[in-house]
Design a protein around this motif. Structure first.
Motif, PDB file in Angstrom:
ATOM      1  N   ALA A 158       0.839  -1.200   0.000  1.00 36.93           N
ATOM      2  CA  ALA A 158       0.000   0.000   0.000  1.00 36.93           C
ATOM      3  C   ALA A 158       0.876   1.253   0.000  1.00 36.93           C
ATOM      4  O   ALA A 158       2.012   1.239   0.465  1.00 36.93           O
ATOM      5  N   VAL A 159       0.331   2.343  -0.536  1.00 39.03           N
ATOM      6  CA  VAL A 159       1.007   3.637  -0.507  1.00 39.03           C
ATOM      7  C   VAL A 159       0.029   4.642   0.096  1.00 39.03           C
ATOM      8  O   VAL A 159      -0.981   4.985  -0.522  1.00 39.03           O
ATOM      9  N   ASN A 160       0.316   5.089   1.323  1.00 39.03           N
ATOM     10  CA  ASN A 160      -0.580   6.019   2.018  1.00 39.03           C
ATOM     11  C   ASN A 160      -0.285   7.462   1.640  1.00 39.03           C
ATOM     12  O   ASN A 160       0.852   7.814   1.312  1.00 39.03           O
ATOM     13  N   LYS A 161      -1.322   8.274   1.709  1.00 41.91           N
ATOM     14  CA  LYS A 161      -1.161   9.712   1.490  1.00 41.91           C
ATOM     15  C   LYS A 161      -1.280  10.441   2.828  1.00 41.91           C
ATOM     16  O   LYS A 161      -2.028  10.028   3.709  1.00 41.91           O
ATOM     17  N   TYR A 162      -0.519  11.527   2.966  1.00 46.23           N
ATOM     18  CA  TYR A 162      -0.456  12.280   4.215  1.00 46.23           C
ATOM     19  C   TYR A 162      -0.659  13.764   3.938  1.00 46.23           C
ATOM     20  O   TYR A 162      -0.214  14.266   2.908  1.00 46.23           O
ATOM     21  N   GLU A 163      -1.291  14.447   4.877  1.00 43.96           N
ATOM     22  CA  GLU A 163      -1.365  15.897   4.831  1.00 43.96           C
ATOM     23  C   GLU A 163      -0.193  16.430   5.648  1.00 43.96           C
ATOM     24  O   GLU A 163      -0.207  16.401   6.884  1.00 43.96           O
ATOM     25  N   VAL A 164       0.847  16.887   4.962  1.00 43.99           N
ATOM     26  CA  VAL A 164       2.055  17.370   5.623  1.00 43.99           C
ATOM     27  C   VAL A 164       1.862  18.847   5.960  1.00 43.99           C
ATOM     28  O   VAL A 164       1.900  19.708   5.082  1.00 43.99           O
ATOM     29  N   ASN A 165       1.646  19.141   7.224  1.00 42.50           N
ATOM     30  CA  ASN A 165       1.422  20.533   7.633  1.00 42.50           C
ATOM     31  C   ASN A 165       2.042  20.828   9.002  1.00 42.50           C
ATOM     32  O   ASN A 165       1.573  21.696   9.731  1.00 42.50           O
ATOM     33  N   GLY A 166       3.093  20.080   9.357  1.00 41.63           N
ATOM     34  CA  GLY A 166       3.715  20.260  10.664  1.00 41.63           C
ATOM     35  C   GLY A 166       4.380  21.613  10.836  1.00 41.63           C
ATOM     36  O   GLY A 166       4.302  22.220  11.907  1.00 41.63           O
ATOM     37  N   LEU A 167       5.063  22.105   9.805  1.00 41.02           N
ATOM     38  CA  LEU A 167       5.711  23.413   9.897  1.00 41.02           C
ATOM     39  C   LEU A 167       4.671  24.491  10.147  1.00 41.02           C
ATOM     40  O   LEU A 167       4.874  25.394  10.966  1.00 41.02           O
ATOM     41  N   GLN A 168       3.571  24.391   9.460  1.00 42.84           N
ATOM     42  CA  GLN A 168       2.481  25.344   9.636  1.00 42.84           C
ATOM     43  C   GLN A 168       1.958  25.309  11.070  1.00 42.84           C
ATOM     44  O   GLN A 168       1.747  26.357  11.699  1.00 42.84           O
ATOM     45  N   ALA A 169       1.754  24.107  11.619  1.00 39.20           N
ATOM     46  CA  ALA A 169       1.278  23.971  12.998  1.00 39.20           C
ATOM     47  C   ALA A 169       2.291  24.570  13.969  1.00 39.20           C
ATOM     48  O   ALA A 169       1.916  25.242  14.943  1.00 39.20           O
ATOM     49  N   ASN A 225      11.396  19.335   6.872  1.00 42.58           N
ATOM     50  CA  ASN A 225      11.601  18.114   6.094  1.00 42.58           C
ATOM     51  C   ASN A 225      10.618  17.015   6.473  1.00 42.58           C
ATOM     52  O   ASN A 225      10.937  15.828   6.379  1.00 42.58           O
ATOM     53  N   GLU A 226       9.422  17.406   6.888  1.00 40.08           N
ATOM     54  CA  GLU A 226       8.430  16.414   7.315  1.00 40.08           C
ATOM     55  C   GLU A 226       8.060  15.461   6.178  1.00 40.08           C
ATOM     56  O   GLU A 226       7.822  14.273   6.398  1.00 40.08           O
ATOM     57  N   ALA A 227       8.024  15.950   4.953  1.00 40.42           N
ATOM     58  CA  ALA A 227       7.731  15.074   3.812  1.00 40.42           C
ATOM     59  C   ALA A 227       8.821  14.023   3.643  1.00 40.42           C
ATOM     60  O   ALA A 227       8.545  12.863   3.314  1.00 40.42           O
ATOM     61  N   TRP A 228      10.076  14.432   3.879  1.00 37.45           N
ATOM     62  CA  TRP A 228      11.190  13.476   3.837  1.00 37.45           C
ATOM     63  C   TRP A 228      11.051  12.452   4.966  1.00 37.45           C
ATOM     64  O   TRP A 228      11.377  11.279   4.797  1.00 37.45           O
ATOM     65  N   TYR A 229      10.543  12.900   6.127  1.00 42.82           N
ATOM     66  CA  TYR A 229      10.390  12.016   7.287  1.00 42.82           C
ATOM     67  C   TYR A 229       9.476  10.828   6.975  1.00 42.82           C
ATOM     68  O   TYR A 229       9.606   9.764   7.595  1.00 42.82           O
ATOM     69  N   LEU A 230       8.591  10.989   6.002  1.00 40.52           N
ATOM     70  CA  LEU A 230       7.702   9.882   5.617  1.00 40.52           C
ATOM     71  C   LEU A 230       8.472   8.684   5.085  1.00 40.52           C
ATOM     72  O   LEU A 230       7.911   7.585   4.989  1.00 40.52           O
ATOM     73  N   ASP A 269      14.130  21.869  11.568  1.00 38.47           N
ATOM     74  CA  ASP A 269      14.573  20.986  10.493  1.00 38.47           C
ATOM     75  C   ASP A 269      13.605  19.813  10.332  1.00 38.47           C
ATOM     76  O   ASP A 269      13.280  19.418   9.206  1.00 38.47           O
ATOM     77  N   PHE A 270      13.153  19.273  11.458  1.00 35.48           N
ATOM     78  CA  PHE A 270      12.214  18.155  11.403  1.00 35.48           C
ATOM     79  C   PHE A 270      10.954  18.549  10.636  1.00 35.48           C
ATOM     80  O   PHE A 270      10.498  17.822   9.749  1.00 35.48           O
ATOM     81  N   PHE A 271      10.399  19.706  10.955  1.00 38.36           N
ATOM     82  CA  PHE A 271       9.149  20.098  10.302  1.00 38.36           C
ATOM     83  C   PHE A 271       9.369  20.593   8.877  1.00 38.36           C
ATOM     84  O   PHE A 271       8.505  20.422   8.021  1.00 38.36           O
TER      85      PHE A 271
END
Length: 475
Positions: free
Chosen positions: A139-150, A287-292, A283-285
């Motif tokens: 499976a390939v899941n989709k994510y709403e990456v919005n950590g930097l915004q939060a 690059n949150e998309a990379w963290y996936l 840096d974590f937020f």
């Protein structure tokens, strides 16, 4: 005729061996199916003692000025009993429960209700809807990456309150630190228990579940690979990043505010800790998309290890340097402070550039330049549970040619800088570098075991080309 039958039998044996290899790969890729006695003993130890370790560190600061030995000496010599220490420990309060509940609800709101807009005006930032890696079930899941915004919204509101509105004191986190610990434990155990029940009875993707039959192992390491509620609320992404890591910088700011309140100034050591750890969090937020694509999302199932760990262990033990500096403000000489800052920034540079090289290599499928040259790599293949064959490439040049986990080396350099900022009077601030060393070495071993099971002989080729894990020529 006999030759024909012999050829047919040989083909059948070959086919059977391929099936067995595929099943073995499927069984080992991701979390383990079977539990050995050492793993079970380690898990039982952590389940029993990890909450006590967190309590001991926080209590040591609150009652013993951050000494790790004085509580034990008091107990061993009979000067105090456990009941004496416990009776001096602040209990859960309605105020702390309200603060913590509002905090978690607010982070859920930011995660679920405000689609990312940062990627629309921040060059280079990748946010919004992103795809994760292929799971063991394919499976390939989709994510709403919005950590930097939060993170930005949360901190804008924090500073607005501190400078203009004054609805609450900036020291609110420190002032309620131990009562908030009980709240964090309640959430950590609640979400871990819910995740286990959900994995048994209504999993998001049954093919990505692993049940060993050992209750303690399944509770600790998790059953579901990607537990979700609805389409977008992903347990792993939310609890790994929010509420713990968003809180990390707020906790340090609260500690700095308390230092200002108690001593009339903020020490340069506290500023260093806030700056260096703030860089890491940002840096974590960023690059949150990379963290996936990291081990937490790609391999770990969601259980107590992540659920309780992200709620309690991370915010309480990753912030020990700031807490220590409230009780023991340290003013560093200029040369020493510059040295600590340099070590921290160099560690961050190695950590970020190593990960950047890997990310660039993946995004371009190897059609890029690393250190001015075309990257070298090993071709690999692997199978998902549904029998689909996938291909990938393991880079063997740049920092990744120096060591297989050189990003962890940079991480450890940064971790050491946080600790060195606190001076050498007490051992407590150095827990972090000891813990991170153990964690990252263990993570190296776990990651390589999975890669060996996933890629088979291709992994052996890779380790022959890149023989060291963390330090070239050493380990």
């Amino acid at each position: 005729m006999a030759a024909h039958q012999e050829k047919k039998l040989a083909e059948e044996r070959k086919h059977q061996n391929m099936q067995n290899d595929t099943k073995a790969s499927q069984g080992q890729w991701g979390r383990a199916w079977e539990v050995d006695w050492f793993s079970l003993a380690s898990i039982l130890f952590l389940l029993m003692f990890a909450p006590l370790i967190v309590y001991y560190f926080i209590m040591s600061c609150a009652q013993y000025q951050c000494s790790l030995t004085d509580p034990l000496l008091d107990l061993l010599t009979g000067n105090k009993h456990l009941s004496d220490i416990w009776n001096r420990t602040p209990m859960l309060t309605y105020r702390a429960a309200a603060i913590y509940s509002l905090w978690v609800i607010f982070q859920v709101f930011l995660y679920m209700s405000i689609p990312d807009f940062c990627h629309k005006f921040l060059p280079g930032y990748v946010g919004g809807v992103q795809e994760g890696a292929v799971t063991p079930a394919g499976a390939v899941n989709k994510y709403e990456v919005n950590g930097l915004q939060a993170w930005i919204i949360t901190h804008v509101l924090w500073f607005a309150n501190a400078s203009c509105f004054h609805f609450f004191s900036p020291t609110i986190i420190f002032d309620n630190w131990i009562p908030l610990l009980w709240c964090a434990n309640i959430l950590g155990y609640a979400v871990s228990t819910f995740a286990m029940i959900k994995g048994y009875f209504f999993p998001t993707n049954a093919k990505d579940c692993k049940i060993t039959g050992n209750f303690f192992y399944d509770y600790m390491m998790g059953i579901e690979f990607n537990p979700r509620i609805g389409k977008w609320f992903d347990f792993k992404l939310f609890f790994n990043g929010r509420p713990g890591i968003v809180a990390w910088t707020l906790i340090n700011l609260s500690f700095a505010a308390k230092q200002q309140e108690l001593y009339g100034e903020v020490s340069n050591s506290m500023i260093l800790v806030n700056v260096l750890q703030g860089i890491y969090v940002l840096d974590f937020f960023w690059n949150e998309a990379w963290y996936l694509k990291t081990i937490d999302i790609c391999h770990d199932h969601f259980g107590w290890y992540l659920g309780w760990g992200d709620c309690v262990w991370l915010p309480y033990l990753y912030t020990l340097q700031g807490l220590y500096l409230v009780y023991h403000p340290v003013q560093l000489c200029t040369a020493y402070a510059v040295g600590v800052l340099t070590l921290g920034l160099l560690g961050y540079y190695i950590f970020r550039m190593t990960n950047h090289q890997k990310d660039l290599f993946r995004r371009t499928n190897g059609n890029c330049r690393i250190w001015g040259k075309k990257p070298e790599y090993i071709e690999c293949s692997y199978m998902s549970v549904d029998g689909t064959k996938y291909y990938s490439k393991l880079m063997t040049s740049g920092f990744w040619g120096w060591a297989r986990h050189f990003n962890y080396t940079g991480d450890l350099m940064g971790s050491l800088a946080y600790c060195l900022a606190c001076g050498f009077e007490h051992m407590l601030p150095y827990f972090y570098i000891v813990y991170m060393t153990i964690l990252l070495i263990h993570r190296c071993i776990r990651d390589e075991h999975r890669c060996s099971s996933k890629y088979g002989k291709d992994w052996k080729c890779y380790t022959a080309v890149v023989p060291y894990r963390l330090l070239p020529g050493v380990f």
